[in-house]
Design a protein around this motif. Structure first.
Motif, PDB file in Angstrom:
ATOM      1  N   UNK A  63       0.830  -1.206   0.000  1.00  0.00           N
ATOM      2  CA  UNK A  63       0.000   0.000   0.000  1.00  0.00           C
ATOM      3  C   UNK A  63       0.867   1.258   0.000  1.00  0.00           C
ATOM      4  N   UNK A  64       0.701   2.053  -1.036  1.00  0.00           N
ATOM      5  CA  UNK A  64       1.405   3.334  -1.089  1.00  0.00           C
ATOM      6  C   UNK A  64       0.529   4.382  -0.401  1.00  0.00           C
ATOM      7  N   UNK A  65       0.516   4.327   0.925  1.00  0.00           N
ATOM      8  CA  UNK A  65      -0.282   5.261   1.703  1.00  0.00           C
ATOM      9  C   UNK A  65       0.526   6.514   2.027  1.00  0.00           C
ATOM     10  N   UNK A  66      -0.066   7.408   2.775  1.00  0.00           N
ATOM     11  CA  UNK A  66       0.595   8.679   3.089  1.00  0.00           C
ATOM     12  C   UNK A  66       1.924   8.504   3.820  1.00  0.00           C
ATOM     13  N   UNK A  67       2.025   7.655   4.858  1.00  0.00           N
ATOM     14  CA  UNK A  67       3.332   7.467   5.517  1.00  0.00           C
ATOM     15  C   UNK A  67       4.406   6.944   4.564  1.00  0.00           C
ATOM     16  N   UNK A  68       4.034   6.040   3.671  1.00  0.00           N
ATOM     17  CA  UNK A  68       5.024   5.504   2.728  1.00  0.00           C
ATOM     18  C   UNK A  68       5.462   6.567   1.716  1.00  0.00           C
TER      19      UNK A  68
END
Length: 229
Positions: free
Chosen positions: A117-122
């Protein structure tokens, strides 16, 4: 390190603390009298600061001068890259930045790892990696990153992008990549995805060796950066 990134570089005074402070004054033991070159990665200027006070955990610096110094990729390179294991992307991201890639558009292909998952933290972690790469290479602009939903969305968003796939003609040495080149994940593209590419230019390498997804990204970055037109 060619410069130090600080989001407030340009301001009359900046406060250095945290990792930036530790790197300069604890790890590198920068002399208190030494001028510090900074960039904000939003404009083309180098900002030179002199320490006013240096404390145990922070330092206050005052702006002395500014100098326009644009160091950017000569040719735009846009990679439209199917998501693979994020750790593999992290490993090559600083090199792609140093090789002059101007933008990466990530998307979920049929064979992408769906648990990645390319989420905000990543994405914030990717930004930190790119900033560190800019500091080391001297690059004055920050690579653009975005996440697209799927292959269809990538094709609709970038209608002039070409495709990098196996068994296709070799990509011409002078092929511009400013309109984007689509790179598949490990396992390549699915038959339905290949059907979507019917109207697109499709290229490969002249070598019989098979590249990994990240190897393809590095190959295309090198090819796009070698343009002499």
């Amino acid at each position: 390190m060619r410069f130090l990134y600080h989001p407030q570089a340009k301001a009359p005074e900046v406060l250095l603390e945290g990792q930036a402070y530790r790197h300069l004054y604890l790890s590198r033991r920068t002399p208190a009298s030494q001028s510090i070159a900074m960039r904000n990665l939003q404009d083309d200027n180098l900002y030179f600061y002199k320490p006013v006070t240096i404390h145990k955990k922070h330092a206050l610096l005052s702006l002395q001068s500014a100098q326009e110094s644009r160091i950017c990729p000569t040719h735009p390179i846009h990679l439209i890259w199917a998501i693979i294991h994020l750790k593999n992307i992290e490993k090559v991201l600083p090199y792609l930045n140093q090789m002059g890639v101007s933008q990466i558009s990530f998307f979920y292909a049929a064979y992408s790892q769906r648990d990645e998952k390319l989420d905000t933290p990543k994405m914030e972690r990717f930004q930190k990696i790119l900033i560190a790469s800019c500091e080391q290479s001297g690059r004055s602009d920050l690579m653009a990153l975005e996440v697209l939903g799927n292959t269809q969305t990538a094709l609709e968003t970038y209608p002039k992008a070409c495709v990098f796939d196996l068994g296709a003609p070799s990509m011409p040495a002078q092929k511009s990549l400013k309109n984007g080149v689509i790179i598949g994940p490990e396992g390549g593209f699915s038959p339905p995805e290949r059907a979507l590419f019917a109207s697109r230019e499709i290229y490969s390498t002249p070598s019989p060796l098979i590249l990994t997804s990240e190897g393809s990204a590095l190959y295309l970055a090198a090819l796009g950066g070698a343009l002499n037109v």
